[in-house]
Design a protein around this motif. Structure first.
Motif, PDB file in Angstrom:
ATOM      1  N   MET A   1       0.845  -1.212   0.000  1.00  0.00           N
ATOM      2  CA  MET A   1       0.000   0.000   0.000  1.00  0.00           C
ATOM      3  C   MET A   1       0.875   1.255   0.000  1.00  0.00           C
ATOM      4  SD  MET A   1      -3.350   0.007   0.084  1.00  0.00           S
ATOM      5  CE  MET A   1      -3.870   1.398   1.116  1.00  0.00           C
ATOM      6  N   GLU A   2       0.621   2.141  -0.956  1.00  0.00           N
ATOM      7  CA  GLU A   2       1.358   3.407  -0.980  1.00  0.00           C
ATOM      8  C   GLU A   2       0.592   4.474  -0.213  1.00  0.00           C
ATOM      9  OE1 GLU A   2       2.069   4.746  -4.919  1.00  0.00           O
ATOM     10  OE2 GLU A   2       3.537   3.183  -5.359  1.00  0.00           O
ATOM     11  N   LEU A   3       1.331   5.268   0.569  1.00  0.00           N
ATOM     12  CA  LEU A   3       0.736   6.405   1.268  1.00  0.00           C
ATOM     13  C   LEU A   3       1.250   7.683   0.622  1.00  0.00           C
ATOM     14  CD1 LEU A   3      -0.812   7.535   3.791  1.00  0.00           C
ATOM     15  CD2 LEU A   3       1.372   7.435   5.001  1.00  0.00           C
ATOM     16  N   TRP A   4       0.331   8.575   0.259  1.00  0.00           N
ATOM     17  CA  TRP A   4       0.723   9.858  -0.342  1.00  0.00           C
ATOM     18  C   TRP A   4       0.104  10.983   0.469  1.00  0.00           C
ATOM     19  CZ3 TRP A   4       3.198  10.734  -5.332  1.00  0.00           C
ATOM     20  CH2 TRP A   4       3.648   9.565  -5.934  1.00  0.00           C
ATOM     21  N   TYR A   5       0.870  12.061   0.636  1.00  0.00           N
ATOM     22  CA  TYR A   5       0.322  13.304   1.198  1.00  0.00           C
ATOM     23  C   TYR A   5       0.113  14.283   0.057  1.00  0.00           C
ATOM     24  CZ  TYR A   5       0.579  12.892   6.317  1.00  0.00           C
ATOM     25  OH  TYR A   5       0.355  12.583   7.630  1.00  0.00           O
ATOM     26  N   SER A   6      -1.043  14.942   0.055  1.00  0.00           N
ATOM     27  CA  SER A   6      -1.339  15.894  -1.020  1.00  0.00           C
ATOM     28  C   SER A   6      -1.560  17.289  -0.462  1.00  0.00           C
ATOM     29  CB  SER A   6      -2.601  15.463  -1.773  1.00  0.00           C
ATOM     30  OG  SER A   6      -2.322  14.345  -2.571  1.00  0.00           O
ATOM     31  N   GLU A   7      -0.912  18.233  -1.120  1.00  0.00           N
ATOM     32  CA  GLU A   7      -1.127  19.638  -0.777  1.00  0.00           C
ATOM     33  C   GLU A   7      -2.213  20.144  -1.713  1.00  0.00           C
ATOM     34  OE1 GLU A   7       2.227  22.576   0.027  1.00  0.00           O
ATOM     35  OE2 GLU A   7       1.558  23.162  -1.944  1.00  0.00           O
ATOM     36  N   ARG A   8      -3.369  20.388  -1.191  1.00  0.00           N
ATOM     37  CA  ARG A   8      -4.509  20.792  -2.010  1.00  0.00           C
ATOM     38  C   ARG A   8      -5.209  21.942  -1.353  1.00  0.00           C
ATOM     39  NH1 ARG A   8      -8.607  16.310  -4.508  1.00  0.00           N
ATOM     40  NH2 ARG A   8     -10.025  18.074  -4.701  1.00  0.00           N
ATOM     41  N   GLY A   9      -5.625  22.908  -2.143  1.00  0.00           N
ATOM     42  CA  GLY A   9      -6.437  23.983  -1.587  1.00  0.00           C
ATOM     43  C   GLY A   9      -5.688  25.298  -1.570  1.00  0.00           C
ATOM     44  N   ILE A  10      -4.355  25.232  -1.380  1.00  0.00           N
ATOM     45  CA  ILE A  10      -3.603  26.490  -1.304  1.00  0.00           C
ATOM     46  C   ILE A  10      -3.637  27.197  -2.655  1.00  0.00           C
ATOM     47  CG2 ILE A  10      -1.458  25.102  -1.453  1.00  0.00           C
ATOM     48  CD1 ILE A  10      -1.644  28.536   0.135  1.00  0.00           C
ATOM     49  N   VAL A  11      -3.502  26.436  -3.748  1.00  0.00           N
ATOM     50  CA  VAL A  11      -3.752  26.975  -5.086  1.00  0.00           C
ATOM     51  C   VAL A  11      -4.912  26.174  -5.668  1.00  0.00           C
ATOM     52  CG1 VAL A  11      -2.844  27.339  -7.404  1.00  0.00           C
ATOM     53  CG2 VAL A  11      -1.317  27.547  -5.436  1.00  0.00           C
ATOM     54  N   PRO A  12      -6.102  26.785  -5.802  1.00  0.00           N
ATOM     55  CA  PRO A  12      -7.252  26.019  -6.284  1.00  0.00           C
ATOM     56  C   PRO A  12      -6.991  25.421  -7.662  1.00  0.00           C
ATOM     57  CG  PRO A  12      -7.934  28.163  -5.412  1.00  0.00           C
ATOM     58  CD  PRO A  12      -6.438  28.186  -5.493  1.00  0.00           C
ATOM     59  N   GLY A  13      -7.289  24.134  -7.808  1.00  0.00           N
ATOM     60  CA  GLY A  13      -7.097  23.471  -9.097  1.00  0.00           C
ATOM     61  C   GLY A  13      -5.736  22.830  -9.270  1.00  0.00           C
ATOM     62  N   LEU A  14      -4.895  22.912  -8.227  1.00  0.00           N
ATOM     63  CA  LEU A  14      -3.545  22.342  -8.288  1.00  0.00           C
ATOM     64  C   LEU A  14      -3.302  21.492  -7.046  1.00  0.00           C
ATOM     65  CD1 LEU A  14      -0.879  22.765 -10.085  1.00  0.00           C
ATOM     66  CD2 LEU A  14      -0.127  24.233  -8.201  1.00  0.00           C
ATOM     67  N   ALA A  15      -2.635  20.348  -7.203  1.00  0.00           N
ATOM     68  CA  ALA A  15      -2.276  19.523  -6.049  1.00  0.00           C
ATOM     69  C   ALA A  15      -0.886  18.952  -6.269  1.00  0.00           C
ATOM     70  CB  ALA A  15      -3.284  18.390  -5.875  1.00  0.00           C
ATOM     71  N   LEU A  16      -0.031  19.150  -5.283  1.00  0.00           N
ATOM     72  CA  LEU A  16       1.276  18.507  -5.318  1.00  0.00           C
ATOM     73  C   LEU A  16       1.240  17.385  -4.284  1.00  0.00           C
ATOM     74  CD1 LEU A  16       4.144  18.757  -6.593  1.00  0.00           C
ATOM     75  CD2 LEU A  16       4.818  19.901  -4.483  1.00  0.00           C
ATOM     76  N   SER A  17       1.568  16.173  -4.733  1.00  0.00           N
ATOM     77  CA  SER A  17       1.510  15.016  -3.835  1.00  0.00           C
ATOM     78  C   SER A  17       2.885  14.378  -3.741  1.00  0.00           C
ATOM     79  CB  SER A  17       0.516  13.981  -4.360  1.00  0.00           C
ATOM     80  OG  SER A  17      -0.724  14.596  -4.631  1.00  0.00           O
ATOM     81  N   VAL A  18       3.185  13.914  -2.539  1.00  0.00           N
ATOM     82  CA  VAL A  18       4.482  13.301  -2.289  1.00  0.00           C
ATOM     83  C   VAL A  18       4.240  11.951  -1.614  1.00  0.00           C
ATOM     84  CG1 VAL A  18       6.739  13.633  -1.213  1.00  0.00           C
ATOM     85  CG2 VAL A  18       5.422  15.618  -1.929  1.00  0.00           C
ATOM     86  N   GLU A  19       4.938  10.943  -2.090  1.00  0.00           N
ATOM     87  CA  GLU A  19       4.815   9.626  -1.468  1.00  0.00           C
ATOM     88  C   GLU A  19       5.464   9.663  -0.091  1.00  0.00           C
ATOM     89  OE1 GLU A  19       6.536   6.472  -3.753  1.00  0.00           O
ATOM     90  OE2 GLU A  19       5.993   4.975  -2.251  1.00  0.00           O
ATOM     91  N   VAL A  20       4.778   9.076   0.875  1.00  0.00           N
ATOM     92  CA  VAL A  20       5.239   9.101   2.269  1.00  0.00           C
ATOM     93  C   VAL A  20       5.617   7.677   2.692  1.00  0.00           C
ATOM     94  CG1 VAL A  20       4.454   9.458   4.647  1.00  0.00           C
ATOM     95  CG2 VAL A  20       3.923  11.157   2.879  1.00  0.00           C
ATOM     96  N   SER A  21       6.821   7.532   3.225  1.00  0.00           N
ATOM     97  CA  SER A  21       7.207   6.189   3.693  1.00  0.00           C
ATOM     98  C   SER A  21       6.824   5.988   5.157  1.00  0.00           C
ATOM     99  CB  SER A  21       8.710   5.961   3.489  1.00  0.00           C
ATOM    100  OG  SER A  21       9.452   7.069   3.942  1.00  0.00           O
ATOM    101  N   LYS A  22       6.795   7.082   5.935  1.00  0.00           N
ATOM    102  CA  LYS A  22       6.443   6.943   7.341  1.00  0.00           C
ATOM    103  C   LYS A  22       5.915   8.263   7.899  1.00  0.00           C
ATOM    104  CE  LYS A  22       8.252   4.930  11.585  1.00  0.00           C
ATOM    105  NZ  LYS A  22       9.422   4.456  12.321  1.00  0.00           N
TER     106      LYS A  22
END
Lengths: 277, 277
Positions: A1-22
């Motif tokens: 299972m991959e865990l990702w954190y997404s930055e969403r909302g700060i710029v509407p219509g854009l999301a930067l996501s980063v895979e999280v190991s822990k």
């Protein structure tokens, strides 16, 4: 299972996501949601209110560029104030300057300082230095109470939502001006020119109304929206574009150098147009 | 229901996602998957193999910076070749230079040209100009067949996976060198210095082995990974850092100006270290 954190909302219509190991730490502080995670790509990261604050991979860029441009523009910076910046990265850069006798950090959220010391020692390493004072109080009140005291003030704030809103207001800028000595320099991080087309001209106008020398400069910050980041500088006396670098100290950096200092003030046409609005 | 397109895989552990208001076109061409979508944030976008190629909001940056740095470094560019760049953005910039008599586009995928003309006329607008020749053939073969012919060659390729792999190889660079006149200039887009720590030194070494004047320069491209993009330039005669701008033509741009030209060559320490590897 991959865990990702997404930055969403700060710029509407854009999301930067980063895979999280822990996920190392998560809490709701008195001011914001705080998370520390390990990632394969960017190393350890600090997130506040689901927005990326800093990562081990690229933190040097933002921290060097918010600090060294002003500290090398000033001829003899002795006392420096950082508002925000509870991770300690700007402080670490500031005390590389041999002229600095006192670096004061004013971070409203004590937990950002404590968690950074625990989980991000590479960034927070200077917070226990004898030259450093840390006050976990409201920066807006702090500058109101200090007059004619600092050579350089850096506003290392979060985005202009949540607890940092007041750090983008004219009255705060006026109090920073008054807290600076007669040859003082003010720098604030002022977001991306792609996605903040109203904020940047507004801040520029506010700073220009206070300081005889006002400039915007740029740096590549890969974990912030667009990767293009602005800093707005107001200076009472020294011109950041006319620094005599032969008289400046040398110290180790990974992004900043004197060519980068000069180049950072070369603005693309669309950024020039933004601040001339 | 919100529709989002995500760029995943090009940088492992990172994903940039953009909200899509409408999918205008999708097809599998002979070479790659092609999509044109409308987005609230970036306007119309072209994606190839699920990777962002260009957007109406920021295309001017990449297209101006791949073109004008070389075209202003050359004293009298008359014949210019673009390999890749089927959207036509680099061609649009090239023909702004009054000295240019012929701009040749060699794009392997005819559908990129056709779809760009249909859906991205703001970018593709110059492709029917009488100074422009479009050849939908393999760029690797094309440069092999042309010797001592071009003043400037621009490699406006996709990433070094899929159809563009050969455009990052030493034998291709040698053929480009031979296709240039004795004072010719070569520029290739060479990805982000954050996420391509092997590619950039490799290309730099290849280009340095051919050209007496080799440089890397940078631009802020918000829709590419990290936002920090490199271009590698090899020049047989003209020094891009010593241009007499007083003799250069003026034309309208939104990013490029002479200060930006000079500043683009100021490399952060970590980028310098990368190319000195």
């Amino acid at each position: 299972m991959e865990l990702w954190y997404s930055e969403r909302g700060i710029v509407p219509g854009l999301a930067l996501s980063v895979e999280v190991s822990k996920v190392l730490h998560e809490e709701q502080t008195d001011f914001q949601h705080l998370a520390v995670v390990d990632t394969p790509l960017c190393g350890r990261m600090l997130w506040l209110d689901n927005i990326i604050m800093t990562s081990i991979k690229d933190e040097f860029i933002y921290h060097e560029m918010i600090s060294h441009v002003a500290l090398n523009t000033h001829e003899n910076p002795k006392k420096v104030l950082v508002i925000g910046g509870g991770d300690g990265g700007a402080i670490r850069e500031i005390i590389k300057h041999p002229s600095v006798e006192k670096a004061v950090l004013v971070e409203i959220d004590r937990r950002v300082v404590e968690v950074s010391k625990e989980y991000l020692p590479e960034i927070a390493c200077a917070l226990d230095d004898p030259k450093v004072e840390v006050h976990c109080v409201d920066g807006i009140q702090y500058v109101r109470d200090h007059k004619n005291e600092f050579d350089v003030i850096l506003v290392d704030s979060t985005d202009p939502i949540g607890p940092a809103v007041g750090l983008f207001e004219g009255s705060f800028y006026k109090n920073c001006y008054d807290a600076l000595k007669e040859d003082g320099i003010f720098v604030a991080q002022t977001e991306s020119p792609y996605y903040n087309e109203e904020l940047i001209p507004k801040v520029n106008k506010d700073i220009r109304s206070l300081y005889p020398i006002t400039n915007i400069y740029l740096a590549y910050v890969p974990t912030y929206p667009s990767g293009c980041w602005t800093f707005t500088m107001g200076s009472k006396k020294y011109d950041p574009k006319a620094v005599d670098f032969s008289t400046r100290p040398s110290y180790k950096t990974r992004y900043y150098n004197h060519d980068v200092h000069k180049a950072a003030f070369a603005l693309p046409n669309f950024v020039q147009e933004l601040i001339n609005k």
